[in-house]
Design a protein around this motif. Structure first.
Motif, short mmCIF file in Angstrom:
data_model
loop_
_atom_site.label_atom_id
_atom_site.label_comp_id
_atom_site.label_asym_id
_atom_site.label_seq_id
_atom_site.Cartn_x
_atom_site.Cartn_y
_atom_site.Cartn_z
N ALA A 11 0.63 -1.27 -0.19
CA ALA A 11 0.11 -0.12 -0.12
C ALA A 11 1.03 1.22 0.01
CB ALA A 11 -0.88 -0.12 1.18
N HIS A 13 3.51 3.71 -2.71
CA HIS A 13 3.32 4.52 -3.70
C HIS A 13 2.16 4.00 -4.81
CE1 HIS A 13 7.34 6.22 -2.39
NE2 HIS A 13 6.82 7.38 -2.57
N ILE A 14 2.44 2.81 -5.38
CA ILE A 14 1.70 2.32 -6.33
C ILE A 14 0.54 1.68 -5.63
CG2 ILE A 14 1.47 0.23 -8.03
CD1 ILE A 14 2.82 2.27 -9.25
N SER A 34 3.20 -4.61 5.14
CA SER A 34 4.06 -5.42 6.13
C SER A 34 3.92 -5.24 7.52
CB SER A 34 5.46 -5.54 5.77
OG SER A 34 6.06 -4.42 6.20
N ARG A 35 3.29 -4.02 7.76
CA ARG A 35 3.31 -3.47 9.32
C ARG A 35 2.25 -3.65 9.98
NH1 ARG A 35 4.36 2.44 8.69
NH2 ARG A 35 3.82 1.68 6.34
N ILE A 70 5.20 -4.81 -3.97
CA ILE A 70 6.13 -4.50 -2.82
C ILE A 70 7.38 -4.60 -3.59
CG2 ILE A 70 4.30 -5.64 -1.25
CD1 ILE A 70 5.86 -8.30 -1.77
N ASN A 74 10.76 -9.05 -1.61
CA ASN A 74 9.96 -9.52 -0.56
C ASN A 74 8.64 -10.49 -1.16
OD1 ASN A 74 11.22 -8.21 1.32
ND2 ASN A 74 9.74 -6.68 1.65
N ASP A 77 7.23 -13.59 0.62
CA ASP A 77 6.17 -13.40 1.66
C ASP A 77 4.72 -13.69 1.27
OD1 ASP A 77 8.37 -12.97 3.18
OD2 ASP A 77 8.19 -10.73 3.22
N THR A 91 3.25 -5.75 -10.21
CA THR A 91 3.70 -4.25 -10.56
C THR A 91 5.29 -4.26 -10.51
OG1 THR A 91 3.60 -3.15 -8.55
CG2 THR A 91 1.60 -3.42 -9.43
N ARG A 98 18.03 -1.97 -3.90
CA ARG A 98 17.00 -2.29 -3.22
C ARG A 98 17.03 -3.62 -2.73
NH1 ARG A 98 11.25 -1.14 -5.60
NH2 ARG A 98 11.84 -3.18 -6.57
N ALA A 134 4.12 6.37 -10.09
CA ALA A 134 2.88 6.12 -9.11
C ALA A 134 1.72 7.45 -9.28
CB ALA A 134 3.24 5.81 -7.80
N1 LIG Z 1 6.86 4.03 -7.15
C1 LIG Z 1 6.53 4.11 -8.32
O1 LIG Z 1 6.30 4.89 -9.08
C2 LIG Z 1 6.66 2.47 -9.16
C3 LIG Z 1 6.31 2.28 -10.35
C4 LIG Z 1 5.94 1.27 -11.13
C5 LIG Z 1 6.50 -0.02 -10.35
N2 LIG Z 1 6.96 0.31 -9.18
C6 LIG Z 1 7.16 -1.11 -8.36
O2 LIG Z 1 6.20 -1.51 -7.78
C7 LIG Z 1 6.59 -2.03 -6.69
C8 LIG Z 1 5.82 -1.17 -5.37
O3 LIG Z 1 6.77 0.01 -5.33
P1 LIG Z 1 6.08 1.37 -4.46
O4 LIG Z 1 6.96 2.30 -4.97
O5 LIG Z 1 4.89 1.29 -4.42
O6 LIG Z 1 6.78 0.91 -3.11
P2 LIG Z 1 6.66 1.43 -1.53
O7 LIG Z 1 6.07 2.91 -1.71
O8 LIG Z 1 8.13 1.52 -1.09
O9 LIG Z 1 5.78 0.58 -0.94
C9 LIG Z 1 5.88 -0.92 -0.67
C10 LIG Z 1 4.76 -1.54 -0.07
O10 LIG Z 1 4.93 -2.88 -0.06
C11 LIG Z 1 4.64 -3.22 1.60
N3 LIG Z 1 5.62 -4.44 1.81
C12 LIG Z 1 6.71 -4.33 1.93
N4 LIG Z 1 7.15 -5.76 2.30
C13 LIG Z 1 6.08 -6.41 2.20
C14 LIG Z 1 5.80 -7.94 2.59
N5 LIG Z 1 6.59 -8.59 2.90
N6 LIG Z 1 4.28 -8.17 2.73
C15 LIG Z 1 3.27 -7.24 2.54
N7 LIG Z 1 3.52 -5.86 2.20
C16 LIG Z 1 5.02 -5.53 1.96
C17 LIG Z 1 5.13 -2.02 2.13
O11 LIG Z 1 4.60 -2.14 3.42
P3 LIG Z 1 5.37 -1.26 4.57
O12 LIG Z 1 5.41 0.16 4.38
O13 LIG Z 1 4.34 -1.82 6.02
O14 LIG Z 1 6.76 -2.19 4.94
C18 LIG Z 1 4.44 -0.74 1.39
O15 LIG Z 1 3.12 -0.50 1.54
C19 LIG Z 1 8.18 -2.00 -6.50
O16 LIG Z 1 8.51 -3.42 -7.02
C20 LIG Z 1 8.42 -1.03 -7.34
O17 LIG Z 1 9.78 -1.18 -8.17
C21 LIG Z 1 6.88 1.41 -8.44
#
Ligand SMILES: NC(=O)c1ccc[n+]([C@@H]2O[C@H](COP(=O)([O-])OP(=O)(O)OC[C@H]3O[C@@H](n4cnc5c(N)ncnc54)[C@H](OP(=O)(O)O)[C@@H]3O)[C@@H](O)[C@H]2O)c1
Length: 217
Positions: A11, A13-14, A34-35, A70, A74, A77, A91, A98, A134
C-alpha cells in the motif's frame, strides 16, 4: 468472472494509487502492508467506505483479483494458498540496490513476473502498471477514445486473465498493449525505452520492439 473486490498486497506509492483508482471506479478494495492493518487506517479513511484494511492474507483472500506491489525482494512473503486460481497483477521491478542481486535476473534467464508466477504456481500472474510513475496513475488517465491516450503494457500466460486486466486498465483510463507471455515482460523492465515516459499505444509498441537485453545495452 465479475471483478468486485481488489486486494492489494502493498500500500505504498503504487498500491495506494491503485486502491484510489479502484474505489473511484466502484470496486471494493482491501489494502495491506508489512506492518499490519493498524498502520493503514488513515489511508483507508481517505479512500472512503469502499476501502478496508487487512493482513496480506486477508487482502489475498478477499480480492477477486489481487495486486502484488511490494519490493521484489519480498515476494517470497506473498501468501500462496489464498491466491490459487486468482488473477494476480504484478507491478514489481528489479532494483539490485534495493532488492540485492538476484543472479537469474542479472543474467536475464527469467523475468520478475516469472519469479512471482513460480512462487504462485496456481495463480494467473499478469504484469501491469510497472512502467508508470505512481503519481501518473491518477493524473494521466483519460476516457477511452481520447486522441493520444496514454497506453500501458501487459504480459501474461493466461489470455482470459489478460482480458480482465486489460478491461481494468481501460477503465482506469489507459489504452493497453499486450506484450505476450510473461517471458516477454523484460521488454518493459527498468532501462528499456518504454519504462517511465508517457507513450501512446503506437509509441509503446515501437519502444517494446526496440527494447534490448541488459547485456546488449
Ligand atoms: N513508485 C513507483 O512509481 C513505481 C512504479 C511502477 C512500479 N513500481 C514497483 O512496484 C513495487 C512497489 O513500489 P512502491 O513504489 O509502491 O513501493 P513502496 O512505496 O516502497 O511501498 C511498498 C509497499 O509494500 C509493502 N510491503 C513491503 N514488504 C511487504 C511484505 N513482505 N508483505 C506485504 N507488504 C509488504 C510496504 O509495507 P510497509 O510500508 O508496511 O513495509 C509498502 O506498503 C516495486 O516493485 C516497485 O519497483 C514502483
Amino acid at each position: 468472472m465479475t471483478l468486485k473486490t481488489i486486494g492489494l498486497i502493498g500500500a505504498g506509492h503504487i498500491g495506494s494509487q491503485l486502491a484510489r483508482l479502484g474505489v473511484q471506479h466502484g470496486y471494493d478494495v482491501v489494502v495491506s502492508n508489512s506492518r499490519g492493518p493498524d498502520t493503514l487506517k488513515d489511508l483507508a479513511r481517505g479512500l472512503g467506505p469502499r476501502a478496508r484494511v487487512g493482513t496480506s492474507a486477508q487482502a489475498a483472500d478477499a480480492g477477486d483479483t489481487v495486486v502484488v506491489t511490494i519490493p521484489l525482494k519480498n515476494i517470497g512473503d506473498v501468501p500462496v494458498a489464498p491466491l490459487a486460481g486468482k488473477i494476480v497483477i504484478d507491478t514489481n521491478n528489479y532494483y539490485p540496490q534495493r532488492d540485492g542481486h538476484i543472479a537469474e535476473l542479472d543474467n536475464e534467464e527469467t523475468t520478475t513476473s516469472e519469479l512471482l508466477q513460480r512462487h504462485l504456481p496456481s495463480s494467473k500472474v499478469v504484469k501491469a502498471f510497472n512502467h508508470i510513475y505512481a503519481a501518473a496513475l491518477t493524473t494521466d488517465g483519460q476516457p477511452a477514445g481520447t486522441p493520444n491516450r496514454r497506453a500501458l503494457a501487459i504480459a501474461g500466460n493466461d489470455p482470459d486473465a489478460k482480458r480482465v486486466v486489460a478491461q481494468l486498465i481501460d477503465q482506469f483510463g489507459f489504452d493497453v498493449v499486450d506484450i505476450g507471455p510473461l517471458s516477454e515482460s523484460w521488454r518493459i523492465q527498468r532501462d528499456t525505452p518504454g519504462y517511465g515516459p508517457r507513450r501512446t499505444a503506437e509509441e509503446l509498441r515501437k519502444d517494446l520492439a526496440a527494447a534490448r537485453r541488459y547485456a546488449e545495452q
